[in-house]
Design a protein around this motif. Structure first.
Motif, PDB file in Angstrom:
ATOM      1  N   GLY A 185       0.827  -1.223   0.101  1.00  0.00           N
ATOM      2  CA  GLY A 185      -0.052  -0.145   0.003  1.00  0.00           C
ATOM      3  C   GLY A 185       0.810   1.278   0.055  1.00  0.00           C
ATOM      4  N   LEU A 186       1.987   1.100   0.423  1.00  0.00           N
ATOM      5  CA  LEU A 186       2.973   2.450   0.444  1.00  0.00           C
ATOM      6  C   LEU A 186       3.317   2.818  -0.866  1.00  0.00           C
ATOM      7  CD1 LEU A 186       5.587   1.248   3.093  1.00  0.00           C
ATOM      8  CD2 LEU A 186       3.741   2.756   3.396  1.00  0.00           C
ATOM      9  N   SER A 187       3.209   2.134  -1.974  1.00  0.00           N
ATOM     10  CA  SER A 187       3.267   2.119  -3.501  1.00  0.00           C
ATOM     11  C   SER A 187       2.037   2.925  -3.929  1.00  0.00           C
ATOM     12  CB  SER A 187       3.724   0.994  -3.976  1.00  0.00           C
ATOM     13  OG  SER A 187       2.602   0.122  -4.265  1.00  0.00           O
ATOM     14  N   VAL A 188       0.986   2.831  -3.466  1.00  0.00           N
ATOM     15  CA  VAL A 188      -0.348   3.535  -4.063  1.00  0.00           C
ATOM     16  C   VAL A 188      -0.169   4.777  -3.514  1.00  0.00           C
ATOM     17  CG1 VAL A 188      -2.828   3.429  -4.113  1.00  0.00           C
ATOM     18  CG2 VAL A 188      -1.328   1.200  -3.847  1.00  0.00           C
ATOM     19  N   PRO A 189      -0.618   5.857  -4.572  1.00  0.00           N
ATOM     20  CA  PRO A 189      -0.637   7.387  -4.368  1.00  0.00           C
ATOM     21  C   PRO A 189      -1.769   7.561  -3.614  1.00  0.00           C
ATOM     22  CG  PRO A 189      -0.268   6.822  -6.699  1.00  0.00           C
ATOM     23  CD  PRO A 189      -0.395   5.634  -6.036  1.00  0.00           C
ATOM     24  N   ASP A 190      -1.801   8.535  -2.689  1.00  0.00           N
ATOM     25  CA  ASP A 190      -2.934   9.069  -1.777  1.00  0.00           C
ATOM     26  C   ASP A 190      -4.205   9.488  -2.659  1.00  0.00           C
ATOM     27  OD1 ASP A 190      -1.132   8.599   0.174  1.00  0.00           O
ATOM     28  OD2 ASP A 190      -0.469  10.780   0.275  1.00  0.00           O
ATOM     29  N   GLY A 191      -5.133   9.303  -1.920  1.00  0.00           N
ATOM     30  CA  GLY A 191      -6.689   9.676  -2.576  1.00  0.00           C
ATOM     31  C   GLY A 191      -7.289   8.625  -3.132  1.00  0.00           C
ATOM     32  N   TYR A 192      -6.683   7.535  -3.545  1.00  0.00           N
ATOM     33  CA  TYR A 192      -7.677   6.352  -4.132  1.00  0.00           C
ATOM     34  C   TYR A 192      -8.759   5.935  -3.165  1.00  0.00           C
ATOM     35  CZ  TYR A 192      -4.714   5.973  -8.348  1.00  0.00           C
ATOM     36  OH  TYR A 192      -4.033   6.205  -9.368  1.00  0.00           O
ATOM     37  N   PRO A 193     -10.114   5.647  -3.702  1.00  0.00           N
ATOM     38  CA  PRO A 193     -11.273   5.233  -2.992  1.00  0.00           C
ATOM     39  C   PRO A 193     -10.450   3.634  -2.660  1.00  0.00           C
ATOM     40  CG  PRO A 193     -11.941   6.145  -5.074  1.00  0.00           C
ATOM     41  CD  PRO A 193     -10.539   6.295  -5.009  1.00  0.00           C
ATOM     42  N   GLU A 194     -10.914   3.243  -1.263  1.00  0.00           N
ATOM     43  CA  GLU A 194     -10.574   1.806  -0.787  1.00  0.00           C
ATOM     44  C   GLU A 194     -10.453   0.864  -1.641  1.00  0.00           C
ATOM     45  OE1 GLU A 194      -8.545  -0.582   1.782  1.00  0.00           O
ATOM     46  OE2 GLU A 194      -8.400   1.616   1.896  1.00  0.00           O
ATOM     47  N   ILE A 195     -11.833   0.697  -2.481  1.00  0.00           N
ATOM     48  CA  ILE A 195     -11.779  -0.251  -3.394  1.00  0.00           C
ATOM     49  C   ILE A 195     -10.812  -0.433  -4.528  1.00  0.00           C
ATOM     50  CG2 ILE A 195     -13.525   0.676  -4.832  1.00  0.00           C
ATOM     51  CD1 ILE A 195     -14.876  -2.013  -5.003  1.00  0.00           C
ATOM     52  N   TRP A 196     -10.559   0.953  -4.918  1.00  0.00           N
ATOM     53  CA  TRP A 196      -9.533   0.804  -6.341  1.00  0.00           C
ATOM     54  C   TRP A 196      -8.112   0.613  -5.481  1.00  0.00           C
ATOM     55  CZ3 TRP A 196     -10.859   6.111  -9.288  1.00  0.00           C
ATOM     56  CH2 TRP A 196     -11.901   5.899  -9.905  1.00  0.00           C
TER      57      TRP A 196
END
Length: 442
Positions: A214-225
């Motif tokens: 999850g540290l690689s995922v940009p902030d602001g994405y909805p949880e399901i995405w």
């Protein structure tokens, strides 16, 4: 005759891969009538290097293929001449960025870019030493199968206008507003093992795996995405084998291609280099984002390369080295995401009136990223520390190492961006000076 550079950077034993890439080079020269410069940039230890020299010497001669096998001494001599001719400030610092003493995925490819420029190549096509080609048997008999070379799509489309490529690809999904710009990048992905070696973490504790990836995922994405992105991260094209060609003229998403299976025109890498960050996984993906965000046309294909993990990273020393590089990747992510956001907002404004990348604008975005509040990366190291200690065993040992190096890692992540901006500033003079390097006889 059009010249292209097919490059294989390596620091490990890979004679089988060298022979396979040489076969791809021969295919490209034979099928497309181009001159292929096969460039092996070798940073391996002396015994391995000697074995590679034997392998290269034993390659069968192929019409239209010129082989260059350069160790670090030869690479350094070339770089010194280019840097001296360029007149850039701090020449020794620039040399250290381009040929550091530690592993740098971006710097090794930057050296290939400069050598390709010196050789007069129109494009660079990169492969990796920990990958191999798929084989396809249209007859259904595996014994009839031949290797599936990505160079086929790269040489078909790269550098050509979309109107000329549209009839050569399976489908076109390119915005008509981009139709006056030539294809700047052609790429595919990989099948096989994950590009980042974290499958063991997922097996040990799926919840910890989600926290780490999850540290690689940009902030602001909805949880399901966000959960979908975590599930798909570093898995490339999965495991489905090649059965037939499928290629798409489009603005290529950075998540769909891999640096082991990529080609750029000189109009891209001649303007902006890759980040020279050391000990940082994923630091060589910057140009993929730049091409996408500048709305330059690309071709996405399915001649995926087979990725595999070497035994070295299973050793204790290799394990620690790998997880340092993974930690540096997570620390670099907020900086790069900030740059990518600004590049995406700029869009075609990243290009000048002639459709060329405005390097100074990119350098400014990179330099501004260093103003990021370091508290976010402190929290990222906290997540890694908690996660690794929960996993126990060698991961707890890695947590101890990362804790001891905490301040150095935080400082290095910021310094990497400062040095990247410096290299972008120097890149124009460096690429121009390659034209003055005489007597390339490698």
């Amino acid at each position: 005759m059009r010249r292209v550079c097919l490059t294989l950077p390596t620091d490990r034993a890979c004679s089988e891969t060298i022979r396979a890439v040489a076969e791809e080079a021969a295919y490209g020269a034979r099928r497309f009538g181009v001159e292929v410069h096969l460039l092996v940039l070798d940073s391996a230890e002396a015994p391995v290097l000697a074995g590679h020299r034997t392998t290269v010497a034993g390659l069968p001669a192929a019409p239209g293929v010129v082989v260059h096998h350069l160790d670090e001494t030869e690479q350094r001599a070339f770089l010194r001449e280019v840097i001296a001719t360029s007149g850039v400030a701090a020449p020794e610092r620039v040399l250290d960025l381009l040929l550091p003493s530690r592993v740098s995925y971006g710097a090794c490819t930057d050296r290939a870019f400069l050598i390709a420029e010196a050789l007069g190549c129109a494009s660079v096509h990169r492969r990796d030493s920990d990958s191999r080609y798929q084989h396809h048997a249209p007859s259904g008999n595996p014994d009839d199968g031949g290797p599936v070379f990505p160079l086929h799509h790269e040489l078909t489309s790269l550098g050509r206008l979309p109107a000329d490529v549209a009839g050569l690809v399976s489908r076109s999904r390119l915005d008509p507003a981009c139709a006056d710009r030539p294809v700047a990048m052609v790429g595919g992905s990989f099948v096989g093992e994950m590009s980042v070696d974290v499958e063991e973490i997922r097996r040990l504790d799926p919840a910890v795996y989600e926290d780490i990836i999850g540290l690689s995922v940009p902030d602001g994405y909805p949880e399901i995405w966000r959960r979908n992105l975590i599930a798909e991260s570093f898995r490339g094209a999965g495991t489905t084998p090649f059965t037939r060609d499928l290629s798409t003229l489009t603005s290529v998403s950075p998540t769909r291609v891999d640096m082991c299976n990529i080609a750029f025109t000189s109009e891209v890498y001649g303007r902006v280099p890759l980040p020279p960050a050391t000990d940082t996984i994923g630091s060589d993906y910057f140009l993929i984002h730049l091409v996408h965000d500048a709305r330059l046309p690309g071709v996405l294909h399915n001649r995926h390369i087979v990725n595999f993990h070497t035994n070295e990273r299973r050793s204790d020393a290799g394990f620690l080295a790998y997880h340092r590089r993974l930690a540096k990747f997570f620390l670099s992510t907020p900086y790069f995401n900030g740059v990518y956001d600004r590049m995406a907002a700029a869009g075609a404004e990243l290009l000048d009136a002639d459709g060329r990348v405005r390097a100074a604008v990119v350098a400014g975005f990179v330099r501004d990223s260093t103003l990021l509040d370091p508290v976010e990366n402190v929290e990222r190291l906290d997540v890694l520390d908690r996660s690794y200690r929960k996993l126990g065993g060698r991961y707890a040992g890695a947590a101890d190492v990362l804790a001891a190096e905490r301040e150095r890692l935080l400082d290095a992540a910021r310094a990497d961006m400062e040095e990247f901006a410096l290299l972008i500033d120097a890149w124009g003079p460096l690429t121009r000076s390659t034209k003055s390097v005489k007597g390339i006889t490698w």
